[in-house]
Design a protein around this motif. Sequence first.
Motif, mmCIF file in Angstrom:
data_model
loop_
_atom_site.group_PDB
_atom_site.id
_atom_site.type_symbol
_atom_site.label_atom_id
_atom_site.label_comp_id
_atom_site.label_asym_id
_atom_site.label_seq_id
_atom_site.Cartn_x
_atom_site.Cartn_y
_atom_site.Cartn_z
ATOM 1 N N GLY A 714 0.812 -1.214 0.000
ATOM 2 C CA GLY A 714 0.000 0.000 0.000
ATOM 3 C C GLY A 714 0.838 1.253 0.000
ATOM 4 O O GLY A 714 1.972 1.270 0.504
ATOM 5 N N ILE A 715 0.267 2.308 -0.552
ATOM 6 C CA ILE A 715 0.874 3.640 -0.489
ATOM 7 C C ILE A 715 -0.256 4.607 -0.141
ATOM 8 O O ILE A 715 -1.235 4.720 -0.885
ATOM 9 N N THR A 716 -0.125 5.287 0.990
ATOM 10 C CA THR A 716 -1.191 6.171 1.442
ATOM 11 C C THR A 716 -0.626 7.483 1.952
ATOM 12 O O THR A 716 0.484 7.530 2.501
ATOM 13 N N GLY A 717 -1.389 8.535 1.779
ATOM 14 C CA GLY A 717 -1.065 9.827 2.388
ATOM 15 C C GLY A 717 -1.729 9.979 3.736
ATOM 16 O O GLY A 717 -1.585 11.026 4.383
ATOM 17 N N PHE A 718 -2.475 8.946 4.164
ATOM 18 C CA PHE A 718 -3.088 8.934 5.484
ATOM 19 C C PHE A 718 -2.262 8.011 6.394
ATOM 20 O O PHE A 718 -1.090 7.751 6.115
ATOM 21 N N THR A 719 -2.830 7.499 7.447
ATOM 22 C CA THR A 719 -2.069 6.689 8.392
ATOM 23 C C THR A 719 -2.127 5.208 8.031
ATOM 24 O O THR A 719 -3.037 4.753 7.338
ATOM 25 N N LEU A 720 -1.181 4.457 8.552
ATOM 26 C CA LEU A 720 -1.052 3.039 8.224
ATOM 27 C C LEU A 720 -2.315 2.231 8.513
ATOM 28 O O LEU A 720 -2.714 1.397 7.688
ATOM 29 N N PRO A 721 -2.990 2.441 9.659
ATOM 30 C CA PRO A 721 -4.174 1.613 9.927
ATOM 31 C C PRO A 721 -5.276 1.727 8.879
ATOM 32 O O PRO A 721 -6.088 0.811 8.744
ATOM 33 N N THR A 722 -5.324 2.838 8.132
ATOM 34 C CA THR A 722 -6.355 2.960 7.098
ATOM 35 C C THR A 722 -6.122 1.981 5.949
ATOM 36 O O THR A 722 -7.002 1.795 5.106
ATOM 37 N N MET A 723 -4.944 1.344 5.911
ATOM 38 C CA MET A 723 -4.614 0.421 4.823
ATOM 39 C C MET A 723 -4.709 -1.050 5.240
ATOM 40 O O MET A 723 -4.548 -1.940 4.391
ATOM 41 N N TYR A 724 -4.959 -1.329 6.516
ATOM 42 C CA TYR A 724 -4.882 -2.709 6.989
ATOM 43 C C TYR A 724 -5.815 -3.655 6.237
ATOM 44 O O TYR A 724 -5.456 -4.794 5.954
ATOM 45 N N ARG A 725 -7.005 -3.196 5.932
ATOM 46 C CA ARG A 725 -7.951 -4.117 5.288
ATOM 47 C C ARG A 725 -7.594 -4.391 3.834
ATOM 48 O O ARG A 725 -7.994 -5.404 3.265
ATOM 49 N N TRP A 726 -6.837 -3.463 3.228
ATOM 50 C CA TRP A 726 -6.465 -3.645 1.818
ATOM 51 C C TRP A 726 -5.139 -4.399 1.672
ATOM 52 O O TRP A 726 -4.870 -4.975 0.630
ATOM 53 N N ILE A 727 -4.335 -4.368 2.722
ATOM 54 C CA ILE A 727 -3.016 -5.008 2.708
ATOM 55 C C ILE A 727 -3.018 -6.057 3.821
ATOM 56 O O ILE A 727 -2.953 -5.710 5.002
ATOM 57 N N GLN A 728 -3.053 -7.326 3.474
ATOM 58 C CA GLN A 728 -3.299 -8.337 4.504
ATOM 59 C C GLN A 728 -2.154 -9.323 4.705
ATOM 60 O O GLN A 728 -2.298 -10.284 5.451
ATOM 61 N N SER A 729 -1.022 -9.086 4.086
ATOM 62 C CA SER A 729 0.142 -9.910 4.398
ATOM 63 C C SER A 729 1.051 -9.133 5.340
ATOM 64 O O SER A 729 1.086 -7.890 5.317
ATOM 65 N N ASP A 730 1.804 -9.851 6.173
ATOM 66 C CA ASP A 730 2.724 -9.181 7.090
ATOM 67 C C ASP A 730 3.775 -8.396 6.322
ATOM 68 O O ASP A 730 4.123 -7.264 6.696
ATOM 69 N N LEU A 731 4.290 -8.984 5.240
ATOM 70 C CA LEU A 731 5.302 -8.292 4.452
ATOM 71 C C LEU A 731 4.718 -7.043 3.791
ATOM 72 O O LEU A 731 5.342 -5.973 3.777
ATOM 73 N N GLY A 732 3.491 -7.184 3.248
ATOM 74 C CA GLY A 732 2.857 -6.049 2.596
ATOM 75 C C GLY A 732 2.645 -4.886 3.548
ATOM 76 O O GLY A 732 2.899 -3.717 3.210
ATOM 77 N N ARG A 733 2.226 -5.191 4.772
ATOM 78 C CA ARG A 733 2.016 -4.125 5.752
ATOM 79 C C ARG A 733 3.344 -3.510 6.187
ATOM 80 O O ARG A 733 3.445 -2.288 6.380
ATOM 81 N N ALA A 734 4.353 -4.366 6.342
ATOM 82 C CA ALA A 734 5.652 -3.843 6.764
ATOM 83 C C ALA A 734 6.246 -2.908 5.720
ATOM 84 O O ALA A 734 6.967 -1.959 6.055
ATOM 85 N N MET A 735 5.946 -3.149 4.457
ATOM 86 C CA MET A 735 6.509 -2.345 3.370
ATOM 87 C C MET A 735 5.575 -1.222 2.919
ATOM 88 O O MET A 735 5.976 -0.388 2.091
ATOM 89 N N THR A 736 4.352 -1.193 3.423
ATOM 90 C CA THR A 736 3.400 -0.143 3.020
ATOM 91 C C THR A 736 3.949 1.233 3.387
ATOM 92 O O THR A 736 4.486 1.447 4.483
ATOM 93 N N MET A 737 3.792 2.169 2.477
ATOM 94 C CA MET A 737 4.334 3.514 2.634
ATOM 95 C C MET A 737 3.261 4.453 3.199
ATOM 96 O O MET A 737 2.118 4.469 2.728
ATOM 97 N N HIS A 738 3.660 5.240 4.194
ATOM 98 C CA HIS A 738 2.729 6.179 4.822
ATOM 99 C C HIS A 738 3.536 7.328 5.422
ATOM 100 O O HIS A 738 4.769 7.228 5.577
#
Length: 781
Positions: A714-738
């Motif tokens: 994920g890449i968001t201009g908001f906070t990380l928790p707003t992406m949790y439902r769209w990014i559901q792997s541990d690696l994906g969340r760890a690498m999500t940009m915020h």
Amino acid sequence: MQPFGPRRALWIDLTNDTTAPLTAEELNAFEKVDAVYRTLCAMLYNYVPMSGHPGGSISSGRFVSSLLFETMDYDIADPEREDADVISYAAGHKALGLYSMWALRNELVRIANPAMLPDPENQLRFEDLLGFRRNPTNSTPLFGEFGSKALDGHPTPATPFVRLSTGASGVGMASSLGHALALADWFGDDAPRLHIVEGEGGLTPGRVAEALAFAGSASLKNAIVHLDWNQSSIDSDRVTREGANPGDYVQWDPVELFYLHDWNVIYVPDGFDFQRVITAQKRAVAIDNGQPTAIVYRTTKGWKYGIEGRASHGAGHKLCSKGFYDAIPFGEELVRDLPRCGEKTLCNGGENAAIVERCFWDALSALRRFLERDPDLARAFANRIARSKQRLDAAERLPRPNAPSIDDLYSLAGIATLPRELELTPGTETTLRGQLGKALGFLNKFSGGSIFVAAADLLGSTSINEGAKEFAPGFYSYGKNRDSRTLAVGGICEDAMSGILSGLSAFGKHIGAGASYGAFIAPLGHIASRLHAIGAQARFERTGAPGRPMILICGHAGLKTGEDGPTHADPQPLQLLQENFPPGAMITLTPWEPTEIWPALAAALSRRPSVIAPFVTRPNEIVLDREALGLAPAGDAADGVYLLRKARGERDGVVVLQESAVTYAFVTEALPLLEKAGIEVDVYYVSSAELFDLLPLADRERIFPQEAAHQAIGITGFTLPTMYRWIQSDLGRAMTMHPYMHGQYPGSGQGWAVVAEAGLDGESQYHRIVDYLGLRVASTA
């Protein structure tokens, strides 16, 4: 002492007034009805068990009974009648009193003339008092046998004749005044009066001063506050200054506070003197200087209850104690017929709860028999209620000529086609906020002015002024500028503004739209939004009425507001609202490009939520040629999530975007780099989590398959928790940009510089995606 400056309002002191509007016989009848009311208040606290606020309910009883049986014009057979006067308990903790008074009124009419009453669903009967502060799942025997209503701890429209959800301190004043505005605009010259019940403690929140300033500035003459000045809160018995004695909390008295904000004030030195109470109310409705009015009644909390002052605020006598029986005004005449329940019967459920319920019903039945032995009293007050309806009918209040049509607005929103007036040419520049303002203005003009706009001294800055551009310039005034659709809400006042807009929208003929920085309006508007949504749910459950949206525009959203620094360019507001309400109650909108504004807004309006919260940025944006770039059409934003760009050929990964700044950076910078490197990704955009959730499950799976969530970064201009439902792997969340991924708040500067500092610029996105795809390959090797 420095006197007040010139005021349009009047200051009336009834200390030496000897007017007697009631005959001796009428006065005696009012005294007896008040005694029955105080008995009910004592019973509700005693048998529920020991729950509620008896003190303020008792101290306000006499002026409320005067309103219901003498002053107001309404139809007891039709709680939803739009032309009727309204009573609103801004002091929601007085709910015990509201339910007692409603049930007493109903009982008097039942005895004297039951044909006047509506169907049981629109009554509040003695039987319904068994549901005070009970959950709808309550399983005690009589609750089920009588079909008792579950009566909320603070009032909601689940109760007949209650228009608004109140209770959060200060919000009820703002929402009540917003509702008065709706009545004033809909009916014009002869608008129904809105009577607001409050105590001095409820005046101390800052949002109340903001709301009073609004009503005074707007000359909202149909608003009348009835102030129970008992000087007792939860912690203090000297809330305000009184004479030479300083207050514990504030150094004004209520008379001064209202008069300061250009309200007419009528001071009643004894709020238990029916003659003066009714005199004050008659004077209030007769004042014709165009300003709102407050009647300040000096009272004592817990009067004649045996526990007075702050001790009676949320507490009372123990179950069936001597103090409880001593508090019954009729003495042995009634007390001898009341049941005795010992404290040992108290518990949270089971057999003992059924015993207490039976005791409660036996007590109510005894009071019912007591009233039935005096049919003349019931007949006298039933006749008063009948005359109230006669006065209402005679007034012939009708919607004003050229009243707005909210139905036209919803019809237009339901048409998928983009209006020609809102078309944008690729390559031109505009702002998201400007396009949103134009969309609101188009809807407002089409519907004849069904949208009122307001801002925290940011009308032009947030472009919400575009929503009222086709109407009279200047701020709305009921007396001098009724054609304006722009509200002045006390200045920088997101808190009261949100409450006012909620009450305005709750009438169902308007939409209130307010704007400020998302950093401020999302948290400060949250309480009013929540109460508005609670009210909508209660109204729907009782009447089936659809939602009545208000709009909170979270302007200057995100890092592109970087010039103002991290105090204003806040990524967090979306997290406060997104998915934090029951499904369908709140719809957040996060369009990234101006052409997405109309489809997202129209889709949200068509869903009729309680609250719509668009997040829009401040700077100019280039209107992109989406087709030339291989991007999905803007209309897909109406689904809430959509495939912005499909991978060409074999897919290497999945990227989920949310927020304008990061998406422009991705499309204009990162995507060309990925294409040059031969990396193909499916790119999804989240334009509204809630719109997506309202789609059928099959459509959601088709648009955004579950497997995509497990593969995505994920890449968001908001906070990380707003992406949790769209990014559901541990690696994906760890690498999500915020914005907080470097462990700090970004600093100040032009938007592009702040985005780059946060590591969200297009080149950084490209490298992060490449790293993520490499790690995914390595993890599966």
